[in-house]
Design a protein around this motif. Structure first.
Motif, PDB file in Angstrom:
ATOM      1  N   GLU A 195      -7.765 -47.577  18.566  1.00 43.48           N
ATOM      2  CA  GLU A 195      -9.625 -47.635  18.832  1.00 43.48           C
ATOM      3  C   GLU A 195     -10.011 -47.099  20.788  1.00 43.48           C
ATOM      4  OE1 GLU A 195      -7.875 -49.687  17.508  1.00 43.48           O
ATOM      5  OE2 GLU A 195      -8.178 -48.939  15.444  1.00 43.48           O
ATOM      6  N   SER A 196      -9.669 -47.065  21.869  1.00 42.01           N
ATOM      7  CA  SER A 196      -9.450 -47.460  22.762  1.00 42.01           C
ATOM      8  C   SER A 196      -9.802 -45.631  23.010  1.00 42.01           C
ATOM      9  CB  SER A 196      -8.095 -47.402  24.456  1.00 42.01           C
ATOM     10  OG  SER A 196      -7.949 -49.002  23.571  1.00 42.01           O
ATOM     11  N   PHE A 197      -9.348 -44.669  21.969  1.00 41.73           N
ATOM     12  CA  PHE A 197      -9.007 -43.071  22.226  1.00 41.73           C
ATOM     13  C   PHE A 197     -10.402 -42.018  21.012  1.00 41.73           C
ATOM     14  CE2 PHE A 197      -5.320 -45.416  23.557  1.00 41.73           C
ATOM     15  CZ  PHE A 197      -5.769 -45.099  24.591  1.00 41.73           C
ATOM     16  N   ALA A 198     -10.553 -42.033  21.504  1.00 44.35           N
ATOM     17  CA  ALA A 198     -11.381 -40.189  20.540  1.00 44.35           C
ATOM     18  C   ALA A 198     -10.674 -40.381  19.222  1.00 44.35           C
ATOM     19  CB  ALA A 198     -12.393 -39.375  21.624  1.00 44.35           C
ATOM     20  N   SER A 199     -11.345 -39.625  19.284  1.00 49.93           N
ATOM     21  CA  SER A 199     -11.059 -39.329  17.881  1.00 49.93           C
ATOM     22  C   SER A 199     -10.707 -37.604  17.610  1.00 49.93           C
ATOM     23  CB  SER A 199     -11.506 -39.200  16.495  1.00 49.93           C
ATOM     24  OG  SER A 199     -12.558 -39.095  15.924  1.00 49.93           O
ATOM     25  N   PHE A 200      -9.583 -36.974  17.309  1.00 45.38           N
ATOM     26  CA  PHE A 200      -9.467 -35.229  17.814  1.00 45.38           C
ATOM     27  C   PHE A 200      -8.782 -35.190  16.110  1.00 45.38           C
ATOM     28  CE2 PHE A 200      -6.979 -38.489  20.787  1.00 45.38           C
ATOM     29  CZ  PHE A 200      -7.123 -37.622  21.319  1.00 45.38           C
ATOM     30  N   SER A 201      -9.718 -33.569  16.476  1.00 52.65           N
ATOM     31  CA  SER A 201      -9.771 -33.167  15.279  1.00 52.65           C
ATOM     32  C   SER A 201      -8.621 -31.871  14.864  1.00 52.65           C
ATOM     33  CB  SER A 201     -11.213 -31.599  14.934  1.00 52.65           C
ATOM     34  OG  SER A 201     -10.343 -31.038  16.135  1.00 52.65           O
ATOM     35  N   SER A 202      -7.655 -31.765  16.590  1.00 58.30           N
ATOM     36  CA  SER A 202      -6.151 -30.600  16.447  1.00 58.30           C
ATOM     37  C   SER A 202      -5.675 -31.714  16.704  1.00 58.30           C
ATOM     38  CB  SER A 202      -6.659 -29.533  16.142  1.00 58.30           C
ATOM     39  OG  SER A 202      -6.584 -29.406  17.725  1.00 58.30           O
ATOM     40  N   ILE A 203      -4.084 -31.170  16.526  1.00 58.13           N
ATOM     41  CA  ILE A 203      -2.958 -31.387  17.703  1.00 58.13           C
ATOM     42  C   ILE A 203      -3.107 -30.192  19.082  1.00 58.13           C
ATOM     43  CG2 ILE A 203      -1.715 -29.189  16.607  1.00 58.13           C
ATOM     44  CD1 ILE A 203       0.684 -31.373  17.272  1.00 58.13           C
ATOM     45  N   SER A 216      -0.326 -46.571  24.535  1.00 63.47           N
ATOM     46  CA  SER A 216      -1.074 -46.764  23.563  1.00 63.47           C
ATOM     47  C   SER A 216      -1.211 -45.743  22.899  1.00 63.47           C
ATOM     48  CB  SER A 216      -1.943 -47.223  23.624  1.00 63.47           C
ATOM     49  OG  SER A 216      -1.724 -48.940  24.601  1.00 63.47           O
ATOM     50  N   PHE A 217      -2.071 -44.466  24.049  1.00 63.67           N
ATOM     51  CA  PHE A 217      -2.456 -43.382  23.538  1.00 63.67           C
ATOM     52  C   PHE A 217      -1.141 -42.158  22.222  1.00 63.67           C
ATOM     53  CE2 PHE A 217      -1.942 -38.601  24.222  1.00 63.67           C
ATOM     54  CZ  PHE A 217      -3.369 -38.093  23.619  1.00 63.67           C
ATOM     55  N   TYR A 218       0.081 -42.769  22.884  1.00 66.32           N
ATOM     56  CA  TYR A 218       0.936 -41.794  21.830  1.00 66.32           C
ATOM     57  C   TYR A 218       1.086 -42.623  20.991  1.00 66.32           C
ATOM     58  CZ  TYR A 218       2.044 -38.691  26.109  1.00 66.32           C
ATOM     59  OH  TYR A 218       1.908 -37.870  27.359  1.00 66.32           O
ATOM     60  N   ALA A 219       1.648 -43.593  21.151  1.00 65.87           N
ATOM     61  CA  ALA A 219       1.151 -44.940  19.704  1.00 65.87           C
ATOM     62  C   ALA A 219      -0.218 -44.088  18.804  1.00 65.87           C
ATOM     63  CB  ALA A 219       1.371 -45.854  19.720  1.00 65.87           C
ATOM     64  N   SER A 220      -1.010 -43.949  18.936  1.00 64.20           N
ATOM     65  CA  SER A 220      -2.330 -43.601  18.425  1.00 64.20           C
ATOM     66  C   SER A 220      -2.113 -42.145  17.599  1.00 64.20           C
ATOM     67  CB  SER A 220      -3.905 -43.445  19.213  1.00 64.20           C
ATOM     68  OG  SER A 220      -3.632 -42.586  20.020  1.00 64.20           O
ATOM     69  N   VAL A 221      -0.597 -41.332  18.401  1.00 61.51           N
ATOM     70  CA  VAL A 221      -0.693 -40.017  17.617  1.00 61.51           C
ATOM     71  C   VAL A 221      -0.045 -39.971  17.428  1.00 61.51           C
ATOM     72  CG1 VAL A 221      -3.037 -39.111  19.074  1.00 61.51           C
ATOM     73  CG2 VAL A 221      -0.863 -38.881  20.089  1.00 61.51           C
ATOM     74  N   SER A 222       0.790 -41.317  16.896  1.00 58.65           N
ATOM     75  CA  SER A 222       2.331 -40.500  16.962  1.00 58.65           C
ATOM     76  C   SER A 222       2.223 -40.049  15.836  1.00 58.65           C
ATOM     77  CB  SER A 222       3.251 -41.644  16.485  1.00 58.65           C
ATOM     78  OG  SER A 222       2.553 -43.025  15.869  1.00 58.65           O
ATOM     79  N   SER A 223       1.370 -40.147  14.609  1.00 58.13           N
ATOM     80  CA  SER A 223       1.635 -39.464  13.021  1.00 58.13           C
ATOM     81  C   SER A 223       1.702 -37.743  13.688  1.00 58.13           C
ATOM     82  CB  SER A 223       0.315 -39.722  12.484  1.00 58.13           C
ATOM     83  OG  SER A 223      -0.650 -39.362  12.661  1.00 58.13           O
ATOM     84  N   TYR A 224       1.147 -37.080  14.361  1.00 59.10           N
ATOM     85  CA  TYR A 224       0.863 -36.032  13.923  1.00 59.10           C
ATOM     86  C   TYR A 224       2.456 -35.407  15.192  1.00 59.10           C
ATOM     87  CZ  TYR A 224      -4.039 -36.307  14.644  1.00 59.10           C
ATOM     88  OH  TYR A 224      -5.579 -35.916  13.947  1.00 59.10           O
ATOM     89  N   GLY A 225       3.248 -35.512  15.250  1.00 58.34           N
ATOM     90  CA  GLY A 225       4.352 -35.362  15.856  1.00 58.34           C
ATOM     91  C   GLY A 225       5.313 -36.274  16.085  1.00 58.34           C
ATOM     92  N   GLN A 226       6.559 -36.221  16.194  1.00 57.00           N
ATOM     93  CA  GLN A 226       7.871 -36.732  16.878  1.00 57.00           C
ATOM     94  C   GLN A 226       7.627 -36.472  18.220  1.00 57.00           C
ATOM     95  OE1 GLN A 226      10.005 -38.164  14.578  1.00 57.00           O
ATOM     96  NE2 GLN A 226      10.562 -39.055  15.733  1.00 57.00           N
ATOM     97  N   VAL A 227       7.444 -35.538  18.978  1.00 59.30           N
ATOM     98  CA  VAL A 227       6.861 -35.433  20.163  1.00 59.30           C
ATOM     99  C   VAL A 227       6.494 -36.275  21.239  1.00 59.30           C
ATOM    100  CG1 VAL A 227       4.926 -34.204  20.455  1.00 59.30           C
ATOM    101  CG2 VAL A 227       6.751 -33.982  22.443  1.00 59.30           C
ATOM    102  N   PHE A 228       5.107 -37.333  20.140  1.00 59.39           N
ATOM    103  CA  PHE A 228       4.347 -38.162  20.513  1.00 59.39           C
ATOM    104  C   PHE A 228       5.225 -39.572  20.384  1.00 59.39           C
ATOM    105  CE2 PHE A 228       1.283 -34.871  19.065  1.00 59.39           C
ATOM    106  CZ  PHE A 228       1.455 -35.092  20.372  1.00 59.39           C
ATOM    107  N   VAL A 229       5.783 -39.850  19.237  1.00 62.22           N
ATOM    108  CA  VAL A 229       7.183 -40.812  19.077  1.00 62.22           C
ATOM    109  C   VAL A 229       7.779 -41.140  20.289  1.00 62.22           C
ATOM    110  CG1 VAL A 229       8.796 -42.046  17.874  1.00 62.22           C
ATOM    111  CG2 VAL A 229       6.569 -40.521  16.651  1.00 62.22           C
TER     112      VAL A 229
END
Length: 206
Positions: A63-71, A18-31
């Motif tokens: 929503e389970s994870f804090a928002s991030f300001s940078s990759i 779920s964590f990686y899904a929530s940040v998947s838009s930041y890069g293919q590595v997370f997908v």
């Protein structure tokens, strides 16, 4: 202990997926990592099904994870989580006796240690490299602008000297030489520099 250990492992893999899904838009590595975590979930679920244990739903979402300001922050958090995952499997392995479950635990732990963590470190190094390049480019640009401002100021002095008849040919040649080695010199020499040269030569002819 098999079911308890499997459920603990499943919960951690749910969280990672779920964590990686929530940040998947930041890069293919997370997908890729999200897909890998889903494979881990499937492996653990297979054991739970064989034991007749009801497989719980994933309790985590974006929503389970804090928002991030940078990759960079995302990568740092991901690396911390992966290290905790490796430590969790150390505990589960120590408390497990079933050979098939142990084999799965070892494989999932190895995937985190040998694949996930190196991928995150590699991405982090790439991001840091781009940041360094950007900083160097910015510094070069600021330096060029500073040099250009100095040249413009000097050009003004050349004009004043020329108008007062105090500009020597050596001074003009030295100034034009500086323009040739300046990043924005081509702009100046193409306009003001050429004008200065023409007026100076015309004055000499007179």
């Amino acid at each position: 202990m098999r079911a308890e250990n499997l459920l603990l492992a499943l919960n951690d893999e749910y969280k990672a997926c779920s964590f990686y899904a929530s940040v998947s838009s930041y890069g293919q590595v997370f997908v890729h990592l999200q897909n890998a975590e889903q494979t881990h979930i499937n492996a653990l679920s297979w054991h739970l099904q064989n034991l007749g244990v009801v497989i719980p739903q994933n309790p985590y979402n974006a929503e389970s994870f804090a928002s991030f300001s940078s990759i960079e922050e995302i990568l740092q958090t991901a690396l911390i989580n992966e290290n905790k995952n490796v430590e969790l499997y150390n505990t589960l392995i120590a408390n497990e006796k079933d050979s098939e479950v142990l084999d799965t635990f070892y494989r999932l732990q190895a995937a985190s240690f040998n694949n996930h963590i190196p991928a995150l470190i590699h991405t982090f190094e790439q991001v840091q490299g781009v940041a360094r390049d950007s900083t160097q480019n910015l510094q070069s640009t600021l330096k060029a602008l500073s040099e250009g401002k100095a040249l413009l100021n000097e050009a003004g002095e050349m004009v004043n000297k020329m108008q007062n008849g105090a500009l020597s040919q050596m001074e003009l040649e030295s100034f034009l030489h500086k323009l040739n080695y300046s990043l924005i010199g081509g702009v100046i020499v193409g306009a003001l520099g050429a004008s200065l040269l023409n007026e100076f030569l015309n004055q000499n002819k007179e």
